[in-house]
Design an enzyme around this catalytic site. Structure first.
Site, mmCIF file in Angstrom:
data_model
loop_
_atom_site.group_PDB
_atom_site.id
_atom_site.type_symbol
_atom_site.label_atom_id
_atom_site.label_comp_id
_atom_site.label_asym_id
_atom_site.label_seq_id
_atom_site.Cartn_x
_atom_site.Cartn_y
_atom_site.Cartn_z
ATOM 1 N N GLU A 1 27.430 -9.664 -12.788
ATOM 2 C CA GLU A 1 27.960 -11.031 -12.915
ATOM 3 C C GLU A 1 29.295 -11.027 -13.646
ATOM 4 O O GLU A 1 30.201 -11.775 -13.311
ATOM 5 C CB GLU A 1 26.961 -11.924 -13.668
ATOM 6 C CG GLU A 1 25.628 -12.130 -12.952
ATOM 7 C CD GLU A 1 24.586 -11.060 -13.258
ATOM 8 O OE1 GLU A 1 24.957 -9.912 -13.599
ATOM 9 O OE2 GLU A 1 23.396 -11.379 -13.160
ATOM 10 N N ASN B 1 26.851 -4.085 -10.652
ATOM 11 C CA ASN B 1 26.806 -3.422 -11.955
ATOM 12 C C ASN B 1 27.387 -2.020 -11.894
ATOM 13 O O ASN B 1 27.217 -1.296 -10.908
ATOM 14 C CB ASN B 1 25.393 -3.442 -12.562
ATOM 15 C CG ASN B 1 24.298 -2.954 -11.661
ATOM 16 O OD1 ASN B 1 24.371 -3.088 -10.444
ATOM 17 N ND2 ASN B 1 23.262 -2.387 -12.243
ATOM 18 N N CYS C 1 26.114 -12.266 -19.891
ATOM 19 C CA CYS C 1 26.776 -12.773 -18.669
ATOM 20 C C CYS C 1 26.841 -14.294 -18.690
ATOM 21 O O CYS C 1 27.839 -14.890 -18.294
ATOM 22 C CB CYS C 1 26.041 -12.293 -17.422
ATOM 23 S SG CYS C 1 26.309 -10.534 -17.120
ATOM 24 N N CYS D 1 27.544 -5.504 -16.367
ATOM 25 C CA CYS D 1 26.682 -6.199 -15.409
ATOM 26 C C CYS D 1 27.495 -6.718 -14.220
ATOM 27 O O CYS D 1 28.691 -7.007 -14.333
ATOM 28 C CB CYS D 1 26.038 -7.411 -16.064
ATOM 29 S SG CYS D 1 24.858 -7.041 -17.349
ATOM 30 N N CYS E 1 21.790 -12.064 -17.455
ATOM 31 C CA CYS E 1 21.469 -11.806 -18.869
ATOM 32 C C CYS E 1 22.277 -12.736 -19.780
ATOM 33 O O CYS E 1 23.239 -13.399 -19.341
ATOM 34 C CB CYS E 1 21.739 -10.347 -19.217
ATOM 35 S SG CYS E 1 23.471 -9.974 -19.473
HETATM 36 N N1 THU Z 1 22.322 -5.997 -15.111
HETATM 37 C C1 THU Z 1 23.159 -6.807 -14.426
HETATM 38 O O1 THU Z 1 24.006 -6.343 -13.645
HETATM 39 N N2 THU Z 1 23.054 -8.137 -14.614
HETATM 40 C C2 THU Z 1 22.183 -8.729 -15.470
HETATM 41 O O2 THU Z 1 22.223 -9.935 -15.648
HETATM 42 C C3 THU Z 1 21.184 -7.927 -16.163
HETATM 43 C C4 THU Z 1 21.310 -6.462 -16.025
HETATM 44 C C5 THU Z 1 22.460 -4.542 -14.938
HETATM 45 C C6 THU Z 1 22.968 -3.830 -16.163
HETATM 46 C C7 THU Z 1 22.426 -2.440 -15.945
HETATM 47 O O3 THU Z 1 23.313 -1.726 -15.116
HETATM 48 C C8 THU Z 1 21.133 -2.668 -15.176
HETATM 49 O O4 THU Z 1 21.204 -3.976 -14.642
HETATM 50 C C9 THU Z 1 19.883 -2.562 -16.023
HETATM 51 O O5 THU Z 1 19.957 -3.357 -17.148
#
Ligand code: THU
Length: 176
Positions: free
Chosen positions: A91, A78, A131, A89, A128
């Protein structure tokens, strides 16, 4: 390894109303050591990528690793931004990275690991919704499933055999 079934709705039969029951099945591994060796290695790459995440605002680091049919690995983590929605994110960084550097290559597996700098995450954290939607586009185009393994910093690992299992009722380009 155990199977976990999740029902999205229940079924009722009345003459005027039809209800659909959507069921997904996930596999649950007690720990990374239960995974096949090649997936353990891929999870290891997600964990390494996770540590390089740029997460100064959430302190929640996420790493993802993709395995392509060629055997190549593509990683993502991320990337946050002071203007919060401008970040991305792990992913999506990974899948867009693959789309940019290996266009058209089939993605077979994805591993995801998260670590919070504020508390210990021991439960599996699924990608999420945004993603899942982005991953669905790649899965749809390549016409073969992307298997997703996701976990916290330690503990159980969950496996979804396809993005379809993480995102029922997918919206895709065929509707346009
Ligand atoms: N995040 C991800 O990298 N992947 C996800 O599926 C959910 C959230 C990151 C986004 C942000 O930088 C941090 O986690 C908090 O939401």
């Amino acid at each position: 390894m155990a199977l976990l079934s999740i029902s999205a709705t229940s079924t009722t039969n009345t003459s005027s109303l039809k209800k659909l029951k959507l069921e997904i099945q996930l596999e649950v591994f007690e720990s990374v050591s239960e995974l096949p060796k090649d997936i353990q290695e891929l999870m290891n790459k997600a964990q390494q990528a996770r540590e390089n995440a740029y997460a100064p605002y959430s302190h929640f680091k996420v790493g993802a690793a993709l395995r392509l049919l060629s055997g190549e690995t593509v990683i993502g983590n991320n990337q946050e931004n002071a203007a919060f929605p401008s970040g991305l994110c792990a992913e999506r960084v990974a899948v867009f990275h693959a789309g940019a550097t290996s266009p058209g290559q089939t993605i077979t597996d994805m591993t995801v690991s998260v670590r919070s700098l504020k508390h210990t995450v021991t439960e599996p954290i699924a990608p999420c919704g945004a993603c899942r939607q982005s991953l669905a586009e790649y899965e749809q185009n390549q016409k073969s499933p992307i298997t997703v393994y996701f976990m916290g910093e330690s503990g159980k690992v969950m496996k979804a055999a396809s993005i379809k299992d993480l995102l029922p009722l997918i919206f895709d380009g065929t509707y346009l």
